[in-house]
Design an enzyme around this catalytic site. Sequence first.
Site, PDB file in Angstrom:
ATOM      1  N   GLY A 246       6.292  18.517  -1.939  1.00 42.97           N
ATOM      2  CA  GLY A 246       5.665  20.079  -1.582  1.00 42.97           C
ATOM      3  C   GLY A 246       6.117  22.063  -1.456  1.00 42.97           C
ATOM      4  NE  ARG A 320       0.791  24.649 -12.368  1.00 46.06           N
ATOM      5  CZ  ARG A 320       0.615  25.522 -11.016  1.00 46.06           C
ATOM      6  NH1 ARG A 320       0.857  26.616 -11.819  1.00 46.06           N
ATOM      7  NH2 ARG A 320       0.224  25.550  -9.544  1.00 46.06           N
ATOM      8  CB  CYS A 350     -12.080  26.901 -29.726  1.00 46.81           C
ATOM      9  SG  CYS A 350     -11.485  27.260 -31.511  1.00 46.81           S
TER      10      CYS A 350
END
Length: 423
Positions: A246, A320, A350
């Site tokens: 994390g 991301r 596209c």
Amino acid sequence: MSEPAPRHPGFPLRDGALHVEGIPLDDIARRFGTPCYVYSRATLEAALAAYQHALAGRDALVCYAVKANSNLAILQLFARRGAGFDIVSGGELARVMAAGGDPGKVVFSGVGKTEAEMRQALEAGIYCFNVESAAELERLSAVATALGREAPIALRVNPDVDARTHPYISTGLRSNKFGVAHGEALALYRRARTLPGLRIRGIGCHIGSQLLDPEPAAQAAGRIVALADALAADGITLEHLDLGGGLGIAYRDDEPAPTVADYLAPLLARLEGRRERLLVEPGRSLVGAAGVLLTRVEYLKHGQEKDFAIVDAAMNDLMRPALYDAWHDIVAVRPRPQPARGYEIGGPVCESGDFLGHERPLAIAAGDLLAVMCAGAYGMTMSSNYNTRARAAEVLVEGDRVHQVRRRETLAELLAAESTLPD
Ligand code: LLP
């Protein structure tokens, strides 16, 4: 163009060009083409060493979360330096083994393990299954018993703390699909004790990703420790506590990340005097800052409202920004002295969501190379073939030695698994 900050030590600006360790990035582009992921070995090793130093002197295992970057060379590098691995599929287990990783240092996380994956992991002799539900516990018991093996288990407990990160990557809340509820853990451990084919080994948690504040993770550690004590009072002793991964990285200057040592300090404080082995499962903080995505400007396009730089990398290469609205610094490999203007950086896919950055101040011309920084984690592993685009090459550099660790996909490979209908 501003110089890349020392957040990217493996990618220094030297003699007018951004380098990876000792190699100018334009050399890499010339040899391997673009888009191309480029990794710095020294940065990878320094990141693992930071964890190992912070945990030195205690019985601890760093289990690298393979999903962050599963290139065989990176797994091999970490395996050789003593790391274990956190996997979430049979595919990741196969990678760890192919890279020379020790299955005895593998923990298997994930809410949807299939019977086949359980068998594969039992036969490989992994260190521990992180079990995420009552139904999974029953299934694992049946699969292990049928194989005549004992499955080492930990329950992944949902400590119900708010990791205060992006909702898509926050996993420790009661409302998430991950883990077993804190309040149900004791009953489930009791059930596990009675089931054949299981051996209780530990307890785990993972509250989310890209954490920039250690406090929620420390809180979770406190809750896990309290549960371990409750289990001990019930006669269930644990060999290890797994505090998950994390720790975030500094994607941008104004969002600094704690160092590994500073992040772990409040967690370790909650473990004072404990005898259990400690496991951590970092992904992003081991590989994120060690990689860039190298891309070339195909066209500059001056729209009515915005200026666009159309580059040859797209959302299929680095998802991301499109998926999380995530920020990655984008810098010119050879900064030009001209004044910068703000560009939308987009790829050829596209979709309007196909962007790598908005309003980025750059002085660039068509043909220039850009580096998308901090792309070592969840970059290549989340890439796809959308728009029938072959996936990028990957290159790992150590000093002035360059290794292609994955060649660019070919279009023939993309089509190979498909067939047309018979006449
Ligand atoms: N352990 C478990 C059980 C996990 O689910 C994860 C990540 C990790 C460890 C490693 O977490 P890290 O140290 O990397 O934060 N695709 C997203 C991140 C998803 C993380 C999923 N789980 C992104 O690009 O930001």
